[in-house]
Design a protein around this motif. Structure first.
Motif, mmCIF file in Angstrom:
data_model
loop_
_atom_site.group_PDB
_atom_site.id
_atom_site.type_symbol
_atom_site.label_atom_id
_atom_site.label_comp_id
_atom_site.label_asym_id
_atom_site.label_seq_id
_atom_site.Cartn_x
_atom_site.Cartn_y
_atom_site.Cartn_z
ATOM 1 N N SER A 1 0.826 -1.210 0.000
ATOM 2 C CA SER A 1 0.000 0.000 0.000
ATOM 3 C C SER A 1 0.860 1.259 0.000
ATOM 4 O O SER A 1 0.591 2.218 -0.749
ATOM 5 C CB SER A 1 -0.913 -0.009 1.233
ATOM 6 N N LYS B 1 2.649 1.582 -3.500
ATOM 7 C CA LYS B 1 1.684 1.965 -4.543
ATOM 8 C C LYS B 1 1.295 3.434 -4.398
ATOM 9 O O LYS B 1 1.192 4.165 -5.393
ATOM 10 C CB LYS B 1 0.440 1.069 -4.458
ATOM 11 N N SER B 2 1.095 3.881 -3.161
ATOM 12 C CA SER B 2 0.730 5.284 -2.919
ATOM 13 C C SER B 2 1.848 6.223 -3.351
ATOM 14 O O SER B 2 1.598 7.285 -3.941
ATOM 15 C CB SER B 2 0.430 5.513 -1.434
ATOM 16 N N LYS C 1 2.081 6.278 -7.239
ATOM 17 C CA LYS C 1 0.893 6.953 -7.775
ATOM 18 C C LYS C 1 1.049 8.464 -7.598
ATOM 19 O O LYS C 1 0.694 9.246 -8.491
ATOM 20 C CB LYS C 1 -0.369 6.468 -7.062
ATOM 21 N N TYR C 2 1.615 8.857 -6.454
ATOM 22 C CA TYR C 2 1.872 10.278 -6.220
ATOM 23 C C TYR C 2 2.850 10.823 -7.260
ATOM 24 O O TYR C 2 2.641 11.918 -7.815
ATOM 25 C CB TYR C 2 2.427 10.486 -4.807
ATOM 26 N N VAL D 1 3.365 9.779 -10.273
ATOM 27 C CA VAL D 1 2.679 9.877 -11.574
ATOM 28 C C VAL D 1 1.736 11.079 -11.584
ATOM 29 O O VAL D 1 1.709 11.872 -12.534
ATOM 30 C CB VAL D 1 1.921 8.574 -11.895
ATOM 31 N N ASP D 2 0.938 11.216 -10.526
ATOM 32 C CA ASP D 2 -0.009 12.342 -10.439
ATOM 33 C C ASP D 2 0.715 13.681 -10.445
ATOM 34 O O ASP D 2 0.193 14.684 -10.945
ATOM 35 C CB ASP D 2 -0.861 12.227 -9.174
ATOM 36 N N ASP E 1 5.147 6.556 -16.015
ATOM 37 C CA ASP E 1 4.653 5.197 -15.787
ATOM 38 C C ASP E 1 4.636 4.909 -14.289
ATOM 39 O O ASP E 1 5.337 5.561 -13.517
ATOM 40 C CB ASP E 1 5.544 4.165 -16.485
ATOM 41 N N ASN E 2 3.838 3.941 -13.890
ATOM 42 C CA ASN E 2 3.753 3.565 -12.482
ATOM 43 C C ASN E 2 4.263 2.133 -12.311
ATOM 44 O O ASN E 2 3.561 1.179 -12.643
ATOM 45 C CB ASN E 2 2.303 3.666 -11.994
ATOM 46 N N ALA F 1 1.954 -0.264 -10.188
ATOM 47 C CA ALA F 1 0.526 -0.400 -10.500
ATOM 48 C C ALA F 1 0.036 -1.848 -10.437
ATOM 49 O O ALA F 1 -1.108 -2.107 -10.047
ATOM 50 C CB ALA F 1 0.242 0.193 -11.882
#
Length: 302
Positions: free
Chosen positions: A78, A81-82, A85-86, A88-89, A95-96, A99
């Motif tokens: 978790s 992934k967080s 993702k941050y 990427v955002d 790319d992630n 993911a």
């Protein structure tokens, strides 16, 4: 771009945009820093923009061999992934690499609870002839009587106790406040502690509104509360592994067993989702199952 830079940015994001509690924030940052150490020492200084899905998979595989619990492994996934993702955002990565990560499948987690008799045994084990004993008795009664998290207990403010209306204002996870009813018995213990014990301390200016203090007049740490409960549990002859959170679980379970509505329990615990509180219905179902197995005539006939 270094790991340290992006971890610092991630910390700011979690703290101010996701409103993470201090404990959850610390856990996530600790997880990412472990990944950073792996990337720097085992992957020859691979940065957060270059690390791949295969690298992260291998890292998690190596960790899993060290016999950490499934819940800890799930949190690693978790956290990672967080973090990506941050990135990427924030348009740092296109790319992630995390993911497709999947955490271990967790079974139903039924928290340990104490019977009311066990709670009584622990409280009886306290030497209330000393000031520290009186403080510890009050702390245990507030933990059990109000269902607080340990962080909420050590941060509890006198100004948030309404003795006239019999409730506590609790500042919980993510700076969310809730109001918890205060039993007259617990209320009287708090008053006695404030009047007869706390008033003797030379109180640190920063802690003038904090209810529970150590002998130096400063706020208590989570670790000290854990140690106090561990020692009392051993003294009471209880073999279960008990933590401050066990009293919170026991609070919820005993309310449900005595007919309290699940929605009210949710409010008092400060759960944002009813599904979190529903774990206690499983505890009740386990109890019902034991009753059937032990007392149903058909089962006895086997």
């Amino acid at each position: 771009m270094t790991w340290d830079e992006k971890i610092k940015d991630f910390e700011t994001f979690l703290k101010f945009e996701r409103n993470f509690s201090d404990n959850t924030l610390d856990a996530y940052l600790r997880d990412i820093k472990k990944l950073k150490d792996y990337a720097e020492f085992d992957l020859e200084n691979t940065g957060p923009l270059e690390i791949t899905y295969e690298n992260i998979q291998e890292y998690l595989f190596q960790l899993s061999k060290k016999k950490f619990s499934e819940r800890t492994q799930a949190r690693w996934v978790s956290s990672i992934k967080s973090f990506f993702k941050y990135l990427v955002d924030d348009e740092v990565r296109t790319d992630n690499p995390a993911a497709l990560l999947e955490g271990p499948k967790l079974g139903l987690y039924l928290p340990d609870t104490l019977s009311f008799e066990d709670v009584e045994r622990i409280i009886i084990a306290i030497d209330i002839n000393t000031d520290l004993g009186k403080r510890n008795q009050c702390m245990i009664e507030v933990l059990y009587g109000c269902g607080l998290r340990v962080s909420e207990l050590i941060d509890l403010k006198i100004s948030n106790i309404n003795f006239k209306e019999s409730y506590l204002k609790v500042e919980g996870k993510g700076d969310k406040s809730r109001f918890v009813p205060l039993a007259l018995y617990t209320s009287q213990l708090i008053k006695d502690y404030i009047t007869n014990v706390r008033s003797k301390y030379k109180i640190n200016k920063k802690c003038e509104d904090i209810l529970f203090l150590n002998s130096r007049g400063s706020s208590m740490s989570r670790v000290i509360v854990f140690i106090i409960i561990k020692e009392l549990t051993e003294k009471a002859g209880i073999s279960k592994k008990i933590s401050p959170h066990t009293f919170r679980h026991s609070f919820a379970t005993h309310l449900l067993q005595n007919g309290a509505d699940l929605r009210y329990i949710q409010e008092m615990l400060g759960h944002s989702s009813i599904t979190t509180t529903e774990i206690y219905t499983h505890l009740k179902n386990e109890e019902l199952r034991d009753v059937i197995l032990n007392y149903h005539p058909r089962n006895k006939a086997l």
